[in-house]
Structures are given as structure tokens and as C-alpha cells.
Design a protein around this motif. Structure first.
Motif, PDB file in Angstrom:
ATOM      1  N   GLY A   7       0.917  -1.541   0.084  1.00 56.90           N
ATOM      2  CA  GLY A   7      -0.293   0.587  -0.157  1.00 56.90           C
ATOM      3  C   GLY A   7       1.222   0.985  -0.083  1.00 56.90           C
ATOM      4  O   GLY A   7       2.200   0.976   0.815  1.00 56.90           O
ATOM      5  N   PRO A   8       0.719   2.111  -0.341  1.00 55.53           N
ATOM      6  CA  PRO A   8       1.465   3.575  -0.608  1.00 55.53           C
ATOM      7  C   PRO A   8       1.593   3.987   1.147  1.00 55.53           C
ATOM      8  O   PRO A   8       0.928   3.655   1.551  1.00 55.53           O
ATOM      9  N   PRO A   9       2.074   4.779   1.115  1.00 53.05           N
ATOM     10  CA  PRO A   9       2.572   5.488   2.010  1.00 53.05           C
ATOM     11  C   PRO A   9       1.733   6.203   2.625  1.00 53.05           C
ATOM     12  O   PRO A   9      -0.097   6.938   2.143  1.00 53.05           O
ATOM     13  N   GLY A  10       1.720   5.676   4.103  1.00 50.20           N
ATOM     14  CA  GLY A  10       0.700   6.651   4.958  1.00 50.20           C
ATOM     15  C   GLY A  10      -1.415   5.728   4.605  1.00 50.20           C
ATOM     16  O   GLY A  10      -2.353   6.188   4.997  1.00 50.20           O
ATOM     17  N   ALA A  11      -0.910   4.531   4.338  1.00 51.29           N
ATOM     18  CA  ALA A  11      -2.103   3.009   3.901  1.00 51.29           C
ATOM     19  C   ALA A  11      -2.914   3.062   5.857  1.00 51.29           C
ATOM     20  O   ALA A  11      -3.438   1.937   5.531  1.00 51.29           O
ATOM     21  N   GLY A  12      -1.818   2.764   6.491  1.00 54.17           N
ATOM     22  CA  GLY A  12      -1.971   2.110   7.748  1.00 54.17           C
ATOM     23  C   GLY A  12      -0.692   0.679   7.477  1.00 54.17           C
ATOM     24  O   GLY A  12      -0.761  -0.127   8.727  1.00 54.17           O
ATOM     25  N   LYS A  13       0.089   0.395   6.538  1.00 56.17           N
ATOM     26  CA  LYS A  13       0.498  -0.496   6.898  1.00 56.17           C
ATOM     27  C   LYS A  13       1.592  -0.783   7.707  1.00 56.17           C
ATOM     28  O   LYS A  13       1.411  -2.104   8.997  1.00 56.17           O
ATOM     29  N   GLY A  14       1.812   0.106   8.862  1.00 55.45           N
ATOM     30  CA  GLY A  14       3.054   0.378  10.102  1.00 55.45           C
ATOM     31  C   GLY A  14       2.164  -0.117  11.067  1.00 55.45           C
ATOM     32  O   GLY A  14       2.114  -0.974  11.847  1.00 55.45           O
ATOM     33  N   THR A  15       0.631   0.356  11.488  1.00 53.99           N
ATOM     34  CA  THR A  15      -0.058   0.595  12.136  1.00 53.99           C
ATOM     35  C   THR A  15      -0.414  -0.981  12.378  1.00 53.99           C
ATOM     36  O   THR A  15      -0.664  -1.944  13.188  1.00 53.99           O
ATOM     37  N   GLN A  16      -1.302  -1.940  11.152  1.00 58.97           N
ATOM     38  CA  GLN A  16      -1.609  -2.856  10.879  1.00 58.97           C
ATOM     39  C   GLN A  16      -0.136  -3.936  11.219  1.00 58.97           C
ATOM     40  O   GLN A  16      -1.414  -5.354  11.979  1.00 58.97           O
ATOM     41  N   ALA A  17       0.735  -3.527  10.713  1.00 56.32           N
ATOM     42  CA  ALA A  17       1.516  -4.731  11.161  1.00 56.32           C
ATOM     43  C   ALA A  17       2.130  -4.711  12.523  1.00 56.32           C
ATOM     44  O   ALA A  17       2.573  -5.425  13.075  1.00 56.32           O
ATOM     45  N   GLU A 145       3.495  18.992  -0.746  1.00 55.35           N
ATOM     46  CA  GLU A 145       4.503  18.516  -2.452  1.00 55.35           C
ATOM     47  C   GLU A 145       5.257  17.092  -2.352  1.00 55.35           C
ATOM     48  O   GLU A 145       5.155  16.397  -2.978  1.00 55.35           O
ATOM     49  N   ALA A 146       6.149  16.807  -0.447  1.00 55.13           N
ATOM     50  CA  ALA A 146       6.791  15.654  -0.444  1.00 55.13           C
ATOM     51  C   ALA A 146       6.006  14.630  -0.896  1.00 55.13           C
ATOM     52  O   ALA A 146       6.487  13.645  -1.023  1.00 55.13           O
ATOM     53  N   PHE A 147       4.949  14.547   0.114  1.00 54.31           N
ATOM     54  CA  PHE A 147       3.787  13.392   0.784  1.00 54.31           C
ATOM     55  C   PHE A 147       3.250  12.599  -1.536  1.00 54.31           C
ATOM     56  O   PHE A 147       4.039  11.609  -1.321  1.00 54.31           O
ATOM     57  N   ARG A 148       2.760  13.674  -1.776  1.00 53.71           N
ATOM     58  CA  ARG A 148       2.427  13.515  -3.715  1.00 53.71           C
ATOM     59  C   ARG A 148       3.412  12.384  -3.922  1.00 53.71           C
ATOM     60  O   ARG A 148       3.366  11.957  -4.799  1.00 53.71           O
ATOM     61  N   LYS A 149       5.221  13.276  -4.248  1.00 52.94           N
ATOM     62  CA  LYS A 149       6.463  12.940  -4.538  1.00 52.94           C
ATOM     63  C   LYS A 149       6.477  11.272  -4.617  1.00 52.94           C
ATOM     64  O   LYS A 149       6.917  10.523  -4.878  1.00 52.94           O
ATOM     65  N   ARG A 150       6.403  10.836  -2.954  1.00 53.07           N
ATOM     66  CA  ARG A 150       6.963  10.046  -2.524  1.00 53.07           C
ATOM     67  C   ARG A 150       5.663   9.074  -2.793  1.00 53.07           C
ATOM     68  O   ARG A 150       5.220   8.106  -3.503  1.00 53.07           O
ATOM     69  N   LEU A 151       4.096   9.370  -2.760  1.00 51.95           N
ATOM     70  CA  LEU A 151       2.771   8.663  -3.864  1.00 51.95           C
ATOM     71  C   LEU A 151       3.152   7.873  -4.887  1.00 51.95           C
ATOM     72  O   LEU A 151       3.046   7.248  -5.655  1.00 51.95           O
ATOM     73  N   VAL A 152       3.509   9.455  -5.909  1.00 50.23           N
ATOM     74  CA  VAL A 152       4.031   9.282  -7.145  1.00 50.23           C
ATOM     75  C   VAL A 152       5.387   7.451  -7.164  1.00 50.23           C
ATOM     76  O   VAL A 152       5.030   6.548  -8.211  1.00 50.23           O
ATOM     77  N   GLU A 153       5.910   8.059  -6.639  1.00 47.11           N
ATOM     78  CA  GLU A 153       6.785   7.288  -6.855  1.00 47.11           C
ATOM     79  C   GLU A 153       6.583   5.619  -6.751  1.00 47.11           C
ATOM     80  O   GLU A 153       6.919   4.754  -6.815  1.00 47.11           O
ATOM     81  N   TYR A 154       5.818   5.566  -5.838  1.00 50.35           N
ATOM     82  CA  TYR A 154       4.917   4.461  -5.541  1.00 50.35           C
ATOM     83  C   TYR A 154       4.059   3.877  -6.068  1.00 50.35           C
ATOM     84  O   TYR A 154       4.276   2.077  -6.149  1.00 50.35           O
ATOM     85  N   ARG A 155       3.352   4.366  -6.689  1.00 47.32           N
ATOM     86  CA  ARG A 155       3.054   4.228  -8.070  1.00 47.32           C
ATOM     87  C   ARG A 155       3.194   3.213  -9.107  1.00 47.32           C
ATOM     88  O   ARG A 155       3.465   2.951  -9.897  1.00 47.32           O
ATOM     89  N   GLU A 156       4.828   3.842  -9.516  1.00 47.98           N
ATOM     90  CA  GLU A 156       5.578   4.047 -10.486  1.00 47.98           C
ATOM     91  C   GLU A 156       6.863   2.423 -10.218  1.00 47.98           C
ATOM     92  O   GLU A 156       6.992   1.865 -10.894  1.00 47.98           O
TER      93      GLU A 156
END
Length: 193
Positions: A7-17, A145-156
Motif C-alpha cells: 500500500g502507498p505511504p500513509g495507508a496504515g501498513k505500519g499500524t496493521q503490522a 508536496e513531498a508526500f505527493r512525490k512519495r505517492l508518485v514514486e510508489y505508483r511507478e
């Protein structure tokens, strides 16, 4: 139990883990932490990684897979593990699949938390406001701005893992926008808990 949470950054992976670690007594394995530990311990693969990092280069997939291979042999991984931050690309996923097969292991599940990216940006902005209001300091990369860049990197780079793991039959997709406890319950249902 051997898992990957996608899942992308901020999706809750860390919490669920963390919840899975507590419930099942398995280990959350961060590739960054494993890399630093291997370098510090001076293992054969750690020394290779150190040489690459000292040269200012990125550690190869081969080295990262080697570090994961060494780490999952540790006694604390006997009950299982959650891979955190790895794999990030399809070639890494393919290498991981080969390495696990060589050890006679396979993943129990790859769970993807599907989320609305605009809602994630709003979540991040709220988290920053709450952190600052509580007297804390926000992370340097916690800005839209930084968060959106992380999302783009995740998508790619990382999002294509969904297709890879769907083709292996290991992928399970959940709505990550549901309340945290609902997501936890659905993950536990997938795991047969």
C-alpha cells in the motif's frame, strides 16, 4: 506466518503490522534496519553492503535479498515475519520468491491496503496539525508536496507488485479506508485467525 503488506505511504501498513506482531508473535522486518544490523555485525553480506554504501551507491537487489535470506534464519523468525519496505519492485519480488523457494518457504499472504490518495494527503495534513498542536515536530517530508512525490514514486515502482502477486495467487486486497479495527479484523480473517 510469512507476510507482505502493500500500500502507498500513509495507508496504515505500519499500524496493521504492529497489531499482527502483537497478536501472532511474529517479527516485523524492515530492510533498512536489517541492512544497518548486517553492516554493524560485519557479516559477509553486510561487508558487501557497506562497501557499496561507502561508495555512495544504492545497495543491489542481490545484496538486499541476501540480507533478508540471512535475517529470516534467525530464531525470532521461527513463527514468521512481516516484510516491511521490501520488495519495492517486481524484480525484487521475483528474487524474493526464488530465495524463499530455495529455503522451502513461501509467503502465506500478500495483503494490499487500497486507499484513496487524496484522502491520504488530507490524513497526512491532519496528522501534522495534531503533532504540532501536541507540541511535537512534524517529519521533514510530511508536507503535501513531498508526500505527493512519495505517492508518485510508489505508483511507478511499487504498485506493479499488485499484478505480480495477483498472478501468483498470493494477493488479497482490502479497503484500507475502513476504520483501523475493521481492517485488522479483515486481515485476521484472511489469515484464518
Amino acid at each position: 506466518m510469512k507476510l507482505i503488506l502493500l500500500g502507498p505511504p500513509g495507508a496504515g501498513k505500519g499500524t496493521q503490522a504492529q497489531r499482527l506482531v502483537e497478536k501472532f508473535g511474529i517479527v516485523q522486518l524492515s530492510t533498512g534496519d536489517m541492512l544497518r544490523a548486517a553492516v554493524k555485525a560485519g557479516t559477509e553480506i553486510g561487508l558487501k553492503a557497506k562497501a557499496v554504501m561507502d561508495a555512495g551507491q544504492l545497495v543491489s537487489d542481490e545484496i538486499v535479498v541476501g540480507i533478508v535470506a540471512d535475517r529470516i534464519e534467525a530464531p525470532d523468525c521461527a513463527k514468521g515475519f512481516i516484510l516491511d519496505g521490501f520488495p519495492r519492485t517486481v524484480p525484487q519480488a521475483e528474487a524474493l520468491t526464488r530465495m524463499l523457494a530455495e529455503k522451502g518457504l513461501k509467503l502465506d499472504a500478500v495483503i494490499e491496503l487500497k486507499v484513496d490518495e487524496d484522502a491520504l494527503v488530507s490524513r497526512m495534513e491532519n496528522r501534522v496539525r495534531e503533532t504540532i498542536a501536541a507540541g511535537g515536530q512534524a517529519r521533514a517530508d510530511d508536507n503535501p508536496e513531498a508526500f505527493r512525490k512519495r505517492l508518485v514514486e510508489y505508483r511507478e515502482k511499487t504498485a506493479p507488485l499488485s499484478g505480480y502477486y495477483a498472478s501468483t495467487g498470493e494477493l488479497k486486497v482490502l479497503d484500507g479506508m475502513q476504520p483501523i479495527d475493521t481492517v485488522t479484523a479483515e486481515i485476521e480473517k484472511i489469515l484464518g485467525a
